[in-house]
Design a protein around this motif. Structure first.
Motif, PDB file in Angstrom:
ATOM      1  N   SER A  36       0.820  -1.209   0.000  1.00 13.35           N
ATOM      2  CA  SER A  36       0.000   0.000   0.000  1.00 13.35           C
ATOM      3  C   SER A  36       0.860   1.267   0.000  1.00 13.35           C
ATOM      4  O   SER A  36       0.322   2.376  -0.075  1.00 13.35           O
ATOM      5  CB  SER A  36      -0.924   0.011   1.220  1.00 13.35           C
ATOM      6  N   LEU A  37       2.178   1.118   0.099  1.00 15.21           N
ATOM      7  CA  LEU A  37       3.086   2.260  -0.008  1.00 15.21           C
ATOM      8  C   LEU A  37       3.345   2.569  -1.475  1.00 15.21           C
ATOM      9  O   LEU A  37       3.194   1.713  -2.345  1.00 15.21           O
ATOM     10  CB  LEU A  37       4.419   1.953   0.687  1.00 15.21           C
ATOM     11  N   GLU A  52      -3.297  -1.824   4.424  1.00 20.44           N
ATOM     12  CA  GLU A  52      -2.579  -1.902   5.700  1.00 20.44           C
ATOM     13  C   GLU A  52      -1.080  -1.760   5.438  1.00 20.44           C
ATOM     14  O   GLU A  52      -0.564  -2.281   4.443  1.00 20.44           O
ATOM     15  CB  GLU A  52      -2.876  -3.228   6.404  1.00 20.44           C
ATOM     16  N   TYR A  53      -0.397  -1.065   6.329  1.00 20.08           N
ATOM     17  CA  TYR A  53       1.032  -0.822   6.088  1.00 20.08           C
ATOM     18  C   TYR A  53       1.727  -0.357   7.356  1.00 20.08           C
ATOM     19  O   TYR A  53       1.093   0.020   8.352  1.00 20.08           O
ATOM     20  CB  TYR A  53       1.221   0.242   4.986  1.00 20.08           C
ATOM     21  N   ILE A  54       3.050  -0.405   7.307  1.00 23.07           N
ATOM     22  CA  ILE A  54       3.918   0.240   8.293  1.00 23.07           C
ATOM     23  C   ILE A  54       4.894   1.105   7.507  1.00 23.07           C
ATOM     24  O   ILE A  54       5.538   0.634   6.565  1.00 23.07           O
ATOM     25  CB  ILE A  54       4.717  -0.809   9.114  1.00 23.07           C
ATOM     26  N   LYS A  55       4.981   2.370   7.877  1.00 21.42           N
ATOM     27  CA  LYS A  55       5.849   3.296   7.151  1.00 21.42           C
ATOM     28  C   LYS A  55       6.624   4.162   8.137  1.00 21.42           C
ATOM     29  O   LYS A  55       6.032   4.727   9.070  1.00 21.42           O
ATOM     30  CB  LYS A  55       5.018   4.186   6.223  1.00 21.42           C
ATOM     31  N   VAL A  56       7.930   4.257   7.953  1.00 18.44           N
ATOM     32  CA  VAL A  56       8.765   5.108   8.808  1.00 18.44           C
ATOM     33  C   VAL A  56       8.516   6.565   8.421  1.00 18.44           C
ATOM     34  O   VAL A  56       8.615   6.957   7.245  1.00 18.44           O
ATOM     35  CB  VAL A  56      10.254   4.755   8.656  1.00 18.44           C
ATOM     36  N   ASP A  64       8.605   4.418  -4.242  1.00 20.58           N
ATOM     37  CA  ASP A  64       9.812   4.996  -3.647  1.00 20.58           C
ATOM     38  C   ASP A  64       9.902   4.675  -2.157  1.00 20.58           C
ATOM     39  O   ASP A  64      10.984   4.330  -1.653  1.00 20.58           O
ATOM     40  CB  ASP A  64       9.849   6.517  -3.858  1.00 20.58           C
ATOM     41  N   ASP A  65       8.795   4.794  -1.443  1.00 26.34           N
ATOM     42  CA  ASP A  65       8.796   4.459  -0.016  1.00 26.34           C
ATOM     43  C   ASP A  65       9.060   2.960   0.190  1.00 26.34           C
ATOM     44  O   ASP A  65       9.827   2.568   1.078  1.00 26.34           O
ATOM     45  CB  ASP A  65       7.456   4.838   0.626  1.00 26.34           C
ATOM     46  N   PHE A  66       8.425   2.138  -0.622  1.00 22.88           N
ATOM     47  CA  PHE A  66       8.629   0.697  -0.525  1.00 22.88           C
ATOM     48  C   PHE A  66      10.104   0.353  -0.723  1.00 22.88           C
ATOM     49  O   PHE A  66      10.694  -0.395   0.060  1.00 22.88           O
ATOM     50  CB  PHE A  66       7.771  -0.008  -1.573  1.00 22.88           C
ATOM     51  N   THR A 113       2.375 -10.176   7.479  1.00 18.74           N
ATOM     52  CA  THR A 113       2.785 -10.180   6.083  1.00 18.74           C
ATOM     53  C   THR A 113       4.267  -9.872   5.969  1.00 18.74           C
ATOM     54  O   THR A 113       4.784  -8.972   6.643  1.00 18.74           O
ATOM     55  CB  THR A 113       1.972  -9.174   5.235  1.00 18.74           C
ATOM     56  N   HIS A 114       4.961 -10.638   5.123  1.00 20.77           N
ATOM     57  CA  HIS A 114       6.412 -10.486   4.980  1.00 20.77           C
ATOM     58  C   HIS A 114       6.782  -9.104   4.455  1.00 20.77           C
ATOM     59  O   HIS A 114       7.914  -8.649   4.659  1.00 20.77           O
ATOM     60  CB  HIS A 114       6.949 -11.570   4.041  1.00 20.77           C
ATOM     61  N   THR A 115       5.843  -8.418   3.818  1.00 22.60           N
ATOM     62  CA  THR A 115       6.129  -7.104   3.240  1.00 22.60           C
ATOM     63  C   THR A 115       6.652  -6.124   4.278  1.00 22.60           C
ATOM     64  O   THR A 115       7.538  -5.304   3.988  1.00 22.60           O
ATOM     65  CB  THR A 115       4.863  -6.529   2.593  1.00 22.60           C
ATOM     66  N   TYR A 116       6.150  -6.197   5.498  1.00 19.68           N
ATOM     67  CA  TYR A 116       6.523  -5.208   6.517  1.00 19.68           C
ATOM     68  C   TYR A 116       7.323  -5.808   7.662  1.00 19.68           C
ATOM     69  O   TYR A 116       7.445  -5.206   8.724  1.00 19.68           O
ATOM     70  CB  TYR A 116       5.258  -4.500   7.027  1.00 19.68           C
TER      71      TYR A 116
END
Length: 318
Positions: A189-190, A310-314, A193-195, A270-273
């Protein structure tokens, strides 16, 4: 490393007599079932990989007994009884087998070279394995290599080897083509560039001679945190908080302790985050809120396999 009464671990594959291969996702049984997710279906004598929607539709129509609703986690996944398993694929056994064989293709050659690189740094060979398409002999020249590392300390030591090998040119970070392919496959969902920024600093994936590989951790029994609480979904939430503890950031599920008064824990299925944030960083999290009977709440990222929305973003970087 494996329990006698329940020898199944995450990253294992199990095959049923209907021609279905499931990836194990749980360390412990669920009402005498193996928690898993359908990944491959036998078609014309070969394994065909299936996505989440296809897997769920197939089971709903033809094999509903493999659908499972967990009361403990208020979540749906797949589950297989041990007596329905006709073959148990173990990553460490497969890698040991391949290391004793003459290389039969370029991908196997790269797998052997990477294994030698990790072992030269002091990782015991029996603490390494290979999963994914290689585990069931379904790989091709363009396949990824999915390493398994058993034990948290071993995993972080391998990450350090990857980091140092990227620095000295033995390995390379994913190029733009492979990073875009990774982005499309993960359906993050990022934005891209953020991903990519988050991925490049994890050092849990890289390239060897154009082939992508990644490393996934499977904990020892002594490293697992017991989970006896029952959770119920209580809506969704987008929030920001500072990461206090990241020692379980690469576990499955990944866990982050944060300084949020209502939801002090972020858990990620999820392995993505996995490995997305480090202690001291401020993150933005979008996920499902779960609460136990005592009113303790947490945010779950990966309430579905694709974690849509759903996501985790710094937000504040170290």
């Amino acid at each position: 490393m494996r329990q006698t009464d329940f020898p199944y671990l995450p990253k294992d594959f199990i095959e049923t007599d209907e021609g279905l291969v499931f990836a194990v996702i749980s360390y412990h049984p669920h009402q005498q079932h193996i928690g898993c997710f359908l990944r491959y279906v036998k078609q014309d004598g070969r394994w065909q990989k299936v996505d989440t929607d296809t897997a769920n539709r197939l089971l709903e129509r033809h094999y509903p007994d493999y659908l499972y609703q967990s009361a403990q986690f208020d979540a749906a996944f797949h589950a297989v009884r041990p007596d329905n398993v006709v073959r148990h694929y173990r990553p460490e056994s497969k890698l040991a087998e391949l290391m004793t064989m003459l290389s039969q293709d370029q991908l196997t050659d790269k797998l052997q070279r990477l294994t030698a690189l990790f072992c030269a740094a002091g990782i015991a060979s029996d603490k390494l394995g290979v999963t994914g398409s290689v585990l069931i002999d379904n790989h091709g020249p363009d396949s990824d290599i999915d390493f398994v590392v058993y034990g948290r300390d071993n995993f972080h030591q391998v990450r350090q080897v990857v980091k140092e090998s990227v620095a000295n040119g033995t390995l390379k970070l994913l190029d733009e083509t492979l990073m875009h392919a990774n982005y499309e496959r993960r359906q993050s969902s990022l934005n891209f560039d953020d991903f990519a920024w988050h991925e490049q600093r994890k050092f849990n994936k890289a390239m060897l001679d154009g082939s992508k590989f990644d490393i996934g951790m499977v904990c020892f029994e002594s490293e697992l945190e017991p989970e006896h609480r029952h959770f119920m979904k209580c809506g969704s939430q987008v929030t920001r908080a500072r990461v206090i503890d990241d020692q379980n950031a690469f576990d499955f599920p990944a866990r982050y302790s944060v300084d949020h008064p209502r939801t002090p824990e972020v858990i990620c299925f999820t392995h993505t985050y996995v490995g997305q944030a480090f202690a001291g960083e401020i993150i933005e999290v979008a996920g499902a809120v779960e609460c136990d009977n005592a009113g303790n709440c947490r945010i779950v990222v990966g309430s579905s396999r694709e974690a849509d929305g759903e996501y985790i973003k710094v937000i504040t970087k170290l």
